[in-house]
Each structure stands twice: as structure tokens, then as C-alpha cells.
Design a protein around this motif. Structure first.
Motif, PDB file in Angstrom:
ATOM      1  N   LEU A  23      -9.642   3.731 -11.407  1.00 50.17           N
ATOM      2  CA  LEU A  23     -10.447   4.796 -11.844  1.00 50.17           C
ATOM      3  C   LEU A  23      -9.633   6.020 -12.211  1.00 50.17           C
ATOM      4  CD1 LEU A  23     -13.587   3.673  -9.933  1.00 50.17           C
ATOM      5  CD2 LEU A  23     -12.967   3.203 -12.430  1.00 50.17           C
ATOM      6  N   ASN A  24      -8.309   5.942 -11.925  1.00 51.56           N
ATOM      7  CA  ASN A  24      -7.564   7.227 -11.650  1.00 51.56           C
ATOM      8  C   ASN A  24      -7.915   8.496 -10.721  1.00 51.56           C
ATOM      9  OD1 ASN A  24      -7.420   6.721 -15.000  1.00 51.56           O
ATOM     10  ND2 ASN A  24      -5.646   7.107 -13.985  1.00 51.56           N
ATOM     11  N   GLN A  25      -8.536   7.734  -9.580  1.00 52.83           N
ATOM     12  CA  GLN A  25      -9.414   8.708  -8.651  1.00 52.83           C
ATOM     13  C   GLN A  25      -8.484   8.427  -7.123  1.00 52.83           C
ATOM     14  OE1 GLN A  25     -13.221   7.676  -8.680  1.00 52.83           O
ATOM     15  NE2 GLN A  25     -13.805   9.052 -10.286  1.00 52.83           N
ATOM     16  N   ASP A  26      -8.719   9.309  -6.317  1.00 54.21           N
ATOM     17  CA  ASP A  26      -8.315   8.913  -5.029  1.00 54.21           C
ATOM     18  C   ASP A  26      -9.541   8.327  -4.013  1.00 54.21           C
ATOM     19  OD1 ASP A  26      -9.736  11.151  -3.053  1.00 54.21           O
ATOM     20  OD2 ASP A  26      -8.682  12.177  -4.838  1.00 54.21           O
ATOM     21  N   VAL A  27      -9.523   7.762  -2.877  1.00 52.00           N
ATOM     22  CA  VAL A  27     -10.348   6.914  -2.319  1.00 52.00           C
ATOM     23  C   VAL A  27     -11.709   8.294  -1.927  1.00 52.00           C
ATOM     24  CG1 VAL A  27      -9.611   7.328   0.062  1.00 52.00           C
ATOM     25  CG2 VAL A  27     -10.926   5.327  -0.350  1.00 52.00           C
ATOM     26  N   PHE A  28     -11.195   9.508  -1.830  1.00 50.81           N
ATOM     27  CA  PHE A  28     -12.327  10.362  -1.418  1.00 50.81           C
ATOM     28  C   PHE A  28     -13.238  10.394  -2.753  1.00 50.81           C
ATOM     29  CE2 PHE A  28      -8.658  10.990   1.426  1.00 50.81           C
ATOM     30  CZ  PHE A  28      -9.342  10.984   2.472  1.00 50.81           C
ATOM     31  N   ARG A  29     -12.597  10.840  -3.637  1.00 49.21           N
ATOM     32  CA  ARG A  29     -13.393  10.915  -4.958  1.00 49.21           C
ATOM     33  C   ARG A  29     -14.277   9.880  -5.377  1.00 49.21           C
ATOM     34  NH1 ARG A  29     -10.643  12.612 -10.073  1.00 49.21           N
ATOM     35  NH2 ARG A  29     -12.767  13.194 -10.739  1.00 49.21           N
ATOM     36  N   HIS A  30     -13.739   8.552  -5.148  1.00 49.82           N
ATOM     37  CA  HIS A  30     -14.485   7.474  -5.527  1.00 49.82           C
ATOM     38  C   HIS A  30     -15.669   7.271  -4.698  1.00 49.82           C
ATOM     39  CE1 HIS A  30     -15.217   3.591  -7.203  1.00 49.82           C
ATOM     40  NE2 HIS A  30     -14.692   2.746  -6.313  1.00 49.82           N
ATOM     41  N   ASN A  31     -15.353   7.419  -3.344  1.00 46.89           N
ATOM     42  CA  ASN A  31     -16.493   7.253  -2.435  1.00 46.89           C
ATOM     43  C   ASN A  31     -16.024   8.059  -0.999  1.00 46.89           C
ATOM     44  OD1 ASN A  31     -18.496   6.308  -0.427  1.00 46.89           O
ATOM     45  ND2 ASN A  31     -18.412   4.024  -1.155  1.00 46.89           N
ATOM     46  N   ALA A  32     -16.308   8.944  -0.868  1.00 44.20           N
ATOM     47  CA  ALA A  32     -16.051   9.771   0.547  1.00 44.20           C
ATOM     48  C   ALA A  32     -16.520   9.294   1.730  1.00 44.20           C
ATOM     49  CB  ALA A  32     -16.282  11.430   0.259  1.00 44.20           C
ATOM     50  N   GLY A  33     -17.643   8.411   1.536  1.00 46.55           N
ATOM     51  CA  GLY A  33     -18.146   7.866   2.844  1.00 46.55           C
ATOM     52  C   GLY A  33     -17.735   6.482   3.090  1.00 46.55           C
ATOM     53  N   SER A  34     -16.727   6.014   2.312  1.00 44.39           N
ATOM     54  CA  SER A  34     -16.168   4.493   2.481  1.00 44.39           C
ATOM     55  C   SER A  34     -15.380   4.408   3.675  1.00 44.39           C
ATOM     56  CB  SER A  34     -15.551   4.317   1.105  1.00 44.39           C
ATOM     57  OG  SER A  34     -14.302   4.957   1.182  1.00 44.39           O
ATOM     58  N   THR A  35     -15.059   3.396   4.208  1.00 44.46           N
ATOM     59  CA  THR A  35     -14.187   2.823   5.280  1.00 44.46           C
ATOM     60  C   THR A  35     -12.976   3.359   4.772  1.00 44.46           C
ATOM     61  OG1 THR A  35     -15.717   1.060   5.841  1.00 44.46           O
ATOM     62  CG2 THR A  35     -13.459   1.067   6.634  1.00 44.46           C
ATOM     63  N   GLY A  36     -12.348   3.226   3.701  1.00 41.82           N
ATOM     64  CA  GLY A  36     -11.038   3.548   3.097  1.00 41.82           C
ATOM     65  C   GLY A  36     -11.025   5.010   3.555  1.00 41.82           C
ATOM     66  N   ALA A  37     -11.856   6.005   2.935  1.00 42.35           N
ATOM     67  CA  ALA A  37     -11.662   7.535   3.258  1.00 42.35           C
ATOM     68  C   ALA A  37     -11.700   7.629   4.623  1.00 42.35           C
ATOM     69  CB  ALA A  37     -13.028   7.844   2.451  1.00 42.35           C
ATOM     70  N   HIS A  38     -12.643   7.194   5.448  1.00 43.21           N
ATOM     71  CA  HIS A  38     -12.368   7.320   6.778  1.00 43.21           C
ATOM     72  C   HIS A  38     -11.014   6.969   7.575  1.00 43.21           C
ATOM     73  CE1 HIS A  38     -13.970   7.353  11.080  1.00 43.21           C
ATOM     74  NE2 HIS A  38     -13.438   6.320  11.257  1.00 43.21           N
ATOM     75  N   ASP A  39     -10.450   5.833   7.031  1.00 48.10           N
ATOM     76  CA  ASP A  39      -9.148   5.476   7.544  1.00 48.10           C
ATOM     77  C   ASP A  39      -8.168   6.743   7.032  1.00 48.10           C
ATOM     78  OD1 ASP A  39     -10.280   3.179   8.744  1.00 48.10           O
ATOM     79  OD2 ASP A  39      -9.443   1.879   7.031  1.00 48.10           O
ATOM     80  N   TYR A  40      -8.355   7.066   5.941  1.00 41.62           N
ATOM     81  CA  TYR A  40      -7.218   7.907   5.539  1.00 41.62           C
ATOM     82  C   TYR A  40      -7.504   9.522   5.999  1.00 41.62           C
ATOM     83  CZ  TYR A  40      -4.411   4.675   2.642  1.00 41.62           C
ATOM     84  OH  TYR A  40      -3.821   3.600   2.187  1.00 41.62           O
TER      85      TYR A  40
ATOM     86  N   GLY B  15       0.792  -1.202   0.009  1.00 42.32           N
ATOM     87  CA  GLY B  15       0.016  -0.060   0.047  1.00 42.32           C
ATOM     88  C   GLY B  15       0.789   1.276  -0.170  1.00 42.32           C
ATOM     89  N   LYS B  16       2.065   1.289  -0.438  1.00 44.04           N
ATOM     90  CA  LYS B  16       2.916   2.434  -0.539  1.00 44.04           C
ATOM     91  C   LYS B  16       2.142   3.442  -1.377  1.00 44.04           C
ATOM     92  CE  LYS B  16       6.791   0.527  -1.823  1.00 44.04           C
ATOM     93  NZ  LYS B  16       5.961   0.166  -3.074  1.00 44.04           N
ATOM     94  N   THR B  17       1.989   3.313  -2.532  1.00 45.35           N
ATOM     95  CA  THR B  17       1.429   4.252  -3.565  1.00 45.35           C
ATOM     96  C   THR B  17       0.014   4.666  -3.267  1.00 45.35           C
ATOM     97  OG1 THR B  17       2.684   3.292  -5.335  1.00 45.35           O
ATOM     98  CG2 THR B  17       0.956   4.386  -6.130  1.00 45.35           C
ATOM     99  N   THR B  18      -0.881   3.539  -2.652  1.00 38.30           N
ATOM    100  CA  THR B  18      -2.127   3.868  -2.186  1.00 38.30           C
ATOM    101  C   THR B  18      -2.024   4.910  -1.232  1.00 38.30           C
ATOM    102  OG1 THR B  18      -3.170   1.836  -2.960  1.00 38.30           O
ATOM    103  CG2 THR B  18      -4.461   2.901  -1.435  1.00 38.30           C
ATOM    104  N   THR B  19      -1.113   4.783  -0.070  1.00 34.58           N
ATOM    105  CA  THR B  19      -0.936   5.405   0.886  1.00 34.58           C
ATOM    106  C   THR B  19      -0.590   6.953   0.539  1.00 34.58           C
ATOM    107  OG1 THR B  19      -0.660   3.823   2.318  1.00 34.58           O
ATOM    108  CG2 THR B  19       0.160   5.942   2.944  1.00 34.58           C
ATOM    109  N   ALA B  20       0.405   7.167  -0.372  1.00 38.11           N
ATOM    110  CA  ALA B  20       0.691   8.417  -1.072  1.00 38.11           C
ATOM    111  C   ALA B  20      -0.315   9.137  -1.605  1.00 38.11           C
ATOM    112  CB  ALA B  20       1.979   8.266  -1.948  1.00 38.11           C
ATOM    113  N   LEU B  21      -1.330   8.507  -2.397  1.00 34.37           N
ATOM    114  CA  LEU B  21      -2.263   8.832  -3.219  1.00 34.37           C
ATOM    115  C   LEU B  21      -3.164   9.581  -2.218  1.00 34.37           C
ATOM    116  CD1 LEU B  21      -3.814   9.206  -5.710  1.00 34.37           C
ATOM    117  CD2 LEU B  21      -4.851   6.970  -5.390  1.00 34.37           C
ATOM    118  N   ASN B  22      -3.829   8.802  -1.276  1.00 31.66           N
ATOM    119  CA  ASN B  22      -4.665   9.107  -0.528  1.00 31.66           C
ATOM    120  C   ASN B  22      -4.371  10.001   0.922  1.00 31.66           C
ATOM    121  OD1 ASN B  22      -6.951   7.615  -1.851  1.00 31.66           O
ATOM    122  ND2 ASN B  22      -6.152   5.821  -1.048  1.00 31.66           N
ATOM    123  N   LEU B  23      -3.050   9.696   1.306  1.00 31.75           N
ATOM    124  CA  LEU B  23      -2.780  11.042   2.218  1.00 31.75           C
ATOM    125  C   LEU B  23      -2.803  12.285   1.532  1.00 31.75           C
ATOM    126  CD1 LEU B  23      -1.909  11.746   5.101  1.00 31.75           C
ATOM    127  CD2 LEU B  23       0.469  10.925   4.351  1.00 31.75           C
TER     128      LEU B  23
END
Length: 258
Positions: free
Chosen positions: A223-240, A13-21
Motif C-alpha cells: 500500500l506504499n505505507q509504513d506499518v504506523f500509517r497502515h495501522n498504528a495500533g497493530s502488533t507490528g507497529a508496537h514491535d517497531y 525482513g531487511k527492507t521492512t525493517t529499514a522502512l519501519n525503523l
């Protein structure tokens, strides 16, 4: 503040963390600079419109053809990006491992930050120790080590820690580091086992925030999106959001949250 995100094991999750942070910082009113230091260029590919020419990538900076500022591209909803190129794989063989090349990114960021001292910088590292990863470690103020909840990833975290212990006498400082549990599944006993072992070994350096195994986190890059744009109400968005909040609380991101 410069935060490098590094683990010698892939798929943690290196890239995912960089993107979403980065996206979380932008949503808090603090758009960051993201640097893709991985020849695989996954972060740059998520951008979707990053230049594909090596001369417009970070490789050009190592060749002394461009400054970091000249290589920045805008990233809507995130901030700014300095893209990678597969030619970065040649940096070790072309430039060796002398002090000048190992400190090149640090000096480049020093110059860049003279005009934007309050902008945060996130560095997505390649998954192996070489000139590129060493540049990130030498340049950063803080290291985030993503650890997926499996035993091989735990071993990789131990290896990184030993590597840092070898480097620190050369750097003449302790690299501030945080261990971030990713792909955390509360239904699996292994997740708790890995967390407990990590805390036994590294204590307060283990972040309280965990990044849960989450479909939105996994889907959004495709989808070339961060987790907030994809679903800001998701658990993943909450975690980041929680990750950003904890880093701010610990003093590793000196930003004002809005």
C-alpha cells in the motif's frame, strides 16, 4: 549514526525493517535518511514516487555524476530517500573491488554529514556479499542482521558472522552488530528454538525485541505505507516502536525520543 540492514538470505525482513525503523524515527521527531542499496529497489518502490532514471539514483553516485545530496528525494512520513536502480547490479563488474570503490559510500556519507551530523542513516542492503554490501559494511557504525525464525536463516546469520570475522582485520575494527528476530510466531516451537540457538551463539548481540509475524507488517508495503500509517495500533507497529527504543537504550541511535 549509520545502520546497515543486511542478511545474505532473502525474505527475512531487511527492507521492512529499514522502512519501519525509519518511520519510527520520524515519529520520534528524528526523520532519517534511507539509502536503497539493493538493485531490486524494493524500498524505492514502496516510496512510490522515487525517480526511475538511473542518473537520478545511487548508481549515478557510483559513476561520480552526482553527490549523495543531489540524489536525495523527500519521503513524507519517513524522511529522505536515495533511491536504487537495477543498474546497480553492474557496480561489481564496472568498478572492481579496490579500496576506492569499497570505501566510496563511506566517503560520500562523511561529506554529506558535515552539514547534517545529527541525522540518522539507514542502509537497506542487497542480499549477497559484493561491492554494494561491502560498501554498506565499510560505511556503517552498526549492522542489524534480521533473522527470520527458520533454520536456514539461522545458518545465514552464521555465514554473515564468519564474513565479518574475515573483514574486520582489513577494516581494523569490530563491526558492531545486532541480530533481530523477525517473523516471530509465538505459537510455533521453532521460533523459540531459533531464538535460543541465536542467544547461545551471540549472547547480548541478540536484540530482546522481536518482530512478530503480523498481517499489518506484511500488507503495508503493498500500500506504499509504513506499518504506523497502515495501522498504528497493530502488533507490528508496537514491535517497531520497541525496536527503536531498544536501539536508543543500547546507544546505537543517539536520538531524543518524544
Amino acid at each position: 549514526m549509520r545502520i546497515a540492514i543486511f542478511n545474505q538470505k532473502g525474505g527475512v525482513g531487511k527492507t521492512t525493517t529499514a522502512l519501519n525503523l525509519g518511520a519510527a524515527l520520524n515519529r520520534s521527531g528524528n526523520p532519517p535518511l534511507l539509502i536503497d542499496l539493493d538493485p531490486q529497489g524494493h524500498l524505492s518502490s514502496i516510496h512510490g514516487k522515487a525517480p526511475l532514471d538511473a542518473n537520478q539514483s545511487l548508481f549515478s553516485f557510483f559513476q561520480e555524476q552526482h553527490t549523495l545530496r543531489e540524489l536525495e528525494v523527500d519521503w513524507e512520513h519517513i524522511g529522505r530517500l536515495i533511491p536504487a536502480h537495477q543498474q546497480l547490479i553492474k557496480v561489481d563488474s564496472i568498478f572492481g573491488k579496490g579500496p576506492a570503490i569499497l570505501n566510496k559510500l563511506r566517503h560520500g556519507l562523511d561529506a554529506l554529514e558535515e552539514s547534517q551530523p545529527d541525522r540518522q542513516c539507514l542502509i537497506d542492503c542487497c542480499p549477497y556479499i559484493g561491492v554494494l554490501a561491502l560498501n554498506a559494511i565499510f560505511a556503517c557504525d552498526c549492522l542489524i542482521i534480521p533473522v527470520s525464525t527458520d533454520y536456514l536463516s539461522l545458518q545465514a546469520a552464521d555465514h554473515i558472522t564468519r564474513t565479518l570475522q574475515v573483514l574486520e582485520p582489513v577494516m581494523k575494527r569490530r563491526v558492531n552488530r545486532y541480530y533481530l528476530l523477525t517473523r516471530f510466531d509465538r505459537r510455533r516451537r521453532m521460533s523459540d528454538d531459533v531464538r535460543n540457538k541465536l542467544r547461545e551463539r551471540y549472547g547480548d548481540d541478540v536484540l530482546d525485541t522481536v518482530i512478530s509475524e503480523n498481517v499489518t507488517v506484511a500488507e503495508s508495503p503493498s500500500l506504499n505505507q509504513d506499518v504506523f500509517r497502515h495501522n498504528a495500533g497493530s502488533t507490528g507497529a508496537h514491535d517497531y516502536r520497541n525496536l527503536l527504543g531498544e536501539l536508543v537504550e543500547r546507544g546505537s541511535l543517539p536520538v531524543t525520543m518524544r
